[in-house]
Structure formats: structure tokens, C-alpha cells
Motif scaffolding. Structure first.
Motif, PDB file in Angstrom:
ATOM      1  N   ARG A 177       4.983 -18.887  -1.546  1.00  0.00           N
ATOM      2  CA  ARG A 177       6.165 -18.106  -1.194  1.00  0.00           C
ATOM      3  C   ARG A 177       6.976 -17.693  -2.425  1.00  0.00           C
ATOM      4  N   GLY A 178       6.306 -17.631  -3.560  1.00  0.00           N
ATOM      5  CA  GLY A 178       6.950 -17.186  -4.788  1.00  0.00           C
ATOM      6  C   GLY A 178       6.715 -15.705  -5.019  1.00  0.00           C
ATOM      7  N   LEU A 179       6.175 -15.372  -6.176  1.00  0.00           N
ATOM      8  CA  LEU A 179       5.995 -13.987  -6.605  1.00  0.00           C
ATOM      9  C   LEU A 179       5.265 -13.115  -5.584  1.00  0.00           C
ATOM     10  N   THR A 180       4.225 -13.653  -4.981  1.00  0.00           N
ATOM     11  CA  THR A 180       3.439 -12.829  -4.047  1.00  0.00           C
ATOM     12  C   THR A 180       4.168 -12.553  -2.735  1.00  0.00           C
ATOM     13  N   HIS A 181       5.287 -13.221  -2.516  1.00  0.00           N
ATOM     14  CA  HIS A 181       6.080 -12.987  -1.311  1.00  0.00           C
ATOM     15  C   HIS A 181       7.310 -12.127  -1.607  1.00  0.00           C
ATOM     16  N   SER A 182       7.355 -11.512  -2.770  1.00  0.00           N
ATOM     17  CA  SER A 182       8.531 -10.733  -3.160  1.00  0.00           C
ATOM     18  C   SER A 182       8.424  -9.278  -2.713  1.00  0.00           C
ATOM     19  N   ILE A 183       9.577  -8.627  -2.654  1.00  0.00           N
ATOM     20  CA  ILE A 183       9.629  -7.203  -2.310  1.00  0.00           C
ATOM     21  C   ILE A 183       8.919  -6.371  -3.399  1.00  0.00           C
ATOM     22  N   PRO A 184       9.145  -6.671  -4.702  1.00  0.00           N
ATOM     23  CA  PRO A 184       8.401  -5.915  -5.725  1.00  0.00           C
ATOM     24  C   PRO A 184       6.883  -6.038  -5.572  1.00  0.00           C
ATOM     25  N   PHE A 185       6.388  -7.223  -5.197  1.00  0.00           N
ATOM     26  CA  PHE A 185       4.949  -7.409  -4.974  1.00  0.00           C
ATOM     27  C   PHE A 185       4.489  -6.552  -3.794  1.00  0.00           C
ATOM     28  N   ALA A 186       5.295  -6.500  -2.727  1.00  0.00           N
ATOM     29  CA  ALA A 186       4.942  -5.690  -1.556  1.00  0.00           C
ATOM     30  C   ALA A 186       4.826  -4.219  -1.941  1.00  0.00           C
ATOM     31  N   VAL A 187       5.761  -3.742  -2.752  1.00  0.00           N
ATOM     32  CA  VAL A 187       5.718  -2.346  -3.193  1.00  0.00           C
ATOM     33  C   VAL A 187       4.473  -2.111  -4.046  1.00  0.00           C
ATOM     34  N   LEU A 188       4.202  -3.016  -4.961  1.00  0.00           N
ATOM     35  CA  LEU A 188       3.034  -2.877  -5.848  1.00  0.00           C
ATOM     36  C   LEU A 188       1.728  -2.890  -5.053  1.00  0.00           C
ATOM     37  N   ILE A 189       1.569  -3.842  -4.166  1.00  0.00           N
ATOM     38  CA  ILE A 189       0.329  -3.962  -3.387  1.00  0.00           C
ATOM     39  C   ILE A 189       0.158  -2.775  -2.443  1.00  0.00           C
ATOM     40  N   GLY A 190       1.220  -2.401  -1.739  1.00  0.00           N
ATOM     41  CA  GLY A 190       1.136  -1.268  -0.814  1.00  0.00           C
ATOM     42  C   GLY A 190       0.783   0.024  -1.529  1.00  0.00           C
ATOM     43  N   ALA A 191       1.448   0.280  -2.657  1.00  0.00           N
ATOM     44  CA  ALA A 191       1.172   1.509  -3.416  1.00  0.00           C
ATOM     45  C   ALA A 191      -0.234   1.487  -4.009  1.00  0.00           C
ATOM     46  N   ALA A 192      -0.640   0.342  -4.544  1.00  0.00           N
ATOM     47  CA  ALA A 192      -1.976   0.234  -5.142  1.00  0.00           C
ATOM     48  C   ALA A 192      -3.070   0.396  -4.090  1.00  0.00           C
ATOM     49  N   ALA A 193      -2.874  -0.200  -2.922  1.00  0.00           N
ATOM     50  CA  ALA A 193      -3.871  -0.077  -1.851  1.00  0.00           C
ATOM     51  C   ALA A 193      -3.985   1.370  -1.386  1.00  0.00           C
ATOM     52  N   ALA A 194      -2.851   2.048  -1.242  1.00  0.00           N
ATOM     53  CA  ALA A 194      -2.882   3.453  -0.821  1.00  0.00           C
ATOM     54  C   ALA A 194      -3.574   4.309  -1.871  1.00  0.00           C
ATOM     55  N   ALA A 195      -3.256   4.071  -3.139  1.00  0.00           N
ATOM     56  CA  ALA A 195      -3.859   4.863  -4.213  1.00  0.00           C
ATOM     57  C   ALA A 195      -5.360   4.608  -4.333  1.00  0.00           C
ATOM     58  N   ALA A 196      -5.766   3.363  -4.158  1.00  0.00           N
ATOM     59  CA  ALA A 196      -7.176   3.009  -4.356  1.00  0.00           C
ATOM     60  C   ALA A 196      -8.066   3.350  -3.168  1.00  0.00           C
ATOM     61  N   PHE A 197      -7.552   3.182  -1.958  1.00  0.00           N
ATOM     62  CA  PHE A 197      -8.415   3.290  -0.792  1.00  0.00           C
ATOM     63  C   PHE A 197      -8.162   4.511   0.091  1.00  0.00           C
ATOM     64  N   LEU A 198      -7.108   5.248  -0.175  1.00  0.00           N
ATOM     65  CA  LEU A 198      -6.779   6.371   0.713  1.00  0.00           C
ATOM     66  C   LEU A 198      -6.761   7.696  -0.031  1.00  0.00           C
ATOM     67  N   ARG A 199      -7.595   7.819  -1.037  1.00  0.00           N
ATOM     68  CA  ARG A 199      -7.644   9.044  -1.853  1.00  0.00           C
ATOM     69  C   ARG A 199      -8.023  10.278  -1.049  1.00  0.00           C
ATOM     70  N   MET A 200      -8.762  10.091   0.024  1.00  0.00           N
ATOM     71  CA  MET A 200      -9.248  11.231   0.803  1.00  0.00           C
ATOM     72  C   MET A 200      -8.154  11.871   1.652  1.00  0.00           C
ATOM     73  N   LEU A 201      -7.026  11.196   1.791  1.00  0.00           N
ATOM     74  CA  LEU A 201      -5.934  11.744   2.588  1.00  0.00           C
ATOM     75  C   LEU A 201      -5.121  12.752   1.786  1.00  0.00           C
ATOM     76  N   PRO A 202      -4.531  13.731   2.453  1.00  0.00           N
ATOM     77  CA  PRO A 202      -3.602  14.625   1.757  1.00  0.00           C
ATOM     78  C   PRO A 202      -2.427  13.809   1.206  1.00  0.00           C
ATOM     79  N   SER A 203      -1.785  14.281   0.169  1.00  0.00           N
ATOM     80  CA  SER A 203      -0.763  13.493  -0.522  1.00  0.00           C
ATOM     81  C   SER A 203       0.374  13.062   0.412  1.00  0.00           C
ATOM     82  N   ARG A 204       0.800  13.923   1.336  1.00  0.00           N
ATOM     83  CA  ARG A 204       1.872  13.547   2.259  1.00  0.00           C
ATOM     84  C   ARG A 204       1.430  12.376   3.142  1.00  0.00           C
ATOM     85  N   ASP A 205       0.216  12.456   3.677  1.00  0.00           N
ATOM     86  CA  ASP A 205      -0.294  11.375   4.526  1.00  0.00           C
ATOM     87  C   ASP A 205      -0.506  10.098   3.720  1.00  0.00           C
ATOM     88  N   ARG A 206      -0.947  10.235   2.477  1.00  0.00           N
ATOM     89  CA  ARG A 206      -1.144   9.071   1.616  1.00  0.00           C
ATOM     90  C   ARG A 206       0.195   8.391   1.335  1.00  0.00           C
TER      91      ARG A 206
END
Length: 145
Positions: free
Chosen positions: A31-60
Motif C-alpha cells: 500500500r505504498g508507492l504502487t497504491h498512489s495516485i501518481p502510480f495510477a496515472v503512470l500505469i493507466g497512461a502507459a497501458a493506454a499508450a502501449a496496448f491501445l495504439r490502434m484506437l483513434p487518439s480521442r478514444d485512446r
């Protein structure tokens, strides 16, 4: 949906520190660093960038926001529990302060008071209502098309 589910459990990757002797109160403890809001932003953005490239930018962008929320929801739910020695460090790495909400319905007691029973009542049931509502809305949109 699968990616959102993976993001939602990603904060618990810090449990690997438990058998290695990392104390709960440490920044890299449970429940330390990996449970932080900055980590959530980093993971969510990285996952979208890495795995959702086929989507249009608005949908991504929208999907990225959903993934950030899926990740952050884990910590918000952990702040409703009493069955860990610490609450989440919402602002790590900037602060290691741990937080719990005043209302902590997710306990380790019996019946609906068990961790599973309370999670079913306060997490799974509302999630099911949201999922069914979205599906109902989508079917209505498909009929109009």
C-alpha cells in the motif's frame, strides 16, 4: 475490459516485498508507492499508450482515463478496509503518509462483515449495476442505429 482489470490489480504488485521482508510502512511496502495516485496515472497512461495504439487518439485518451480510474479505484477501496496495518500512501513518492477513510466497511468480521461479504455488498454489487446499466445503454444505442 481485460486491460482495466489488470490495471485494477496492478497496485498489489507490491506484495512481492512481503516475503522479502519489506516493512508495510516503507515507501515500497504494501500500500505504498504502487497504491498512489501518481502510480495510477503512470500505469493507466502507459497501458493506454502501449496496448491501445490502434484506437483513434480521442478514444485512446478516454480509454487511458478509464485505465487511470481503474488503477486508482484499487487504492480508494483499500482506504475503506481495516484488514491491513496501513492505509494507502495516496501521494507517494511525494509523501509516505498513509490514509484510511473514516468509514471502513470492509472488515475481517463474519457474514456480510467478512472482507468478501462487504466487498460483494459495497464493490461487486454496485459494479454489477454499473455494468448492467452500460450494457442496457449500449443495446439502446445499437437499436437506434
Amino acid at each position: 475490459m481485460t486491460l482495466a482489470a489488470i490495471c485494477a490489480v496492478a497496485p498489489d504488485l507490491d506484495l512481492i516485498g512481503w516475503p522479502l521482508g519489506v516493512p508495510f510502512q516503507a515507501p515500497l511496502g504494501h500500500r505504498g508507492l504502487t497504491h498512489s495516485i501518481p502510480f495510477a496515472v503512470l500505469i493507466g497512461a502507459a497501458a493506454a499508450a502501449a496496448f491501445l495504439r490502434m484506437l483513434p487518439s480521442r478514444d485512446r485518451l478516454i480509454a487511458g482515463l478509464v485505465l487511470v480510474l481503474a488503477t486508482a479505484t484499487h487504492s480508494l477501496l483499500d482506504a475503506l478496509t481495516t484488514y491491513s496495518p496501513t492505509g494507502p500512501a495516496f501521494w507517494a513518492p511525494f509523501s509516505n503518509a498513509r490514509y484510511r477513510f473514516l468509514w471502513t466497511p470492509l472488515t475481517g468480521e463474519g457474514g456480510f462483515r467478512t472482507g468478501f461479504g462487504r466487498e460483494a455488498l459495497y464493490v461487486c454489487l454496485p459494479a454489477l449495476v454499473v455494468i448492467l446499466g452500460i450494457e442496457w445503454w449500449r443495446r439502446g444505442q445499437a437499436k437506434r442505429s
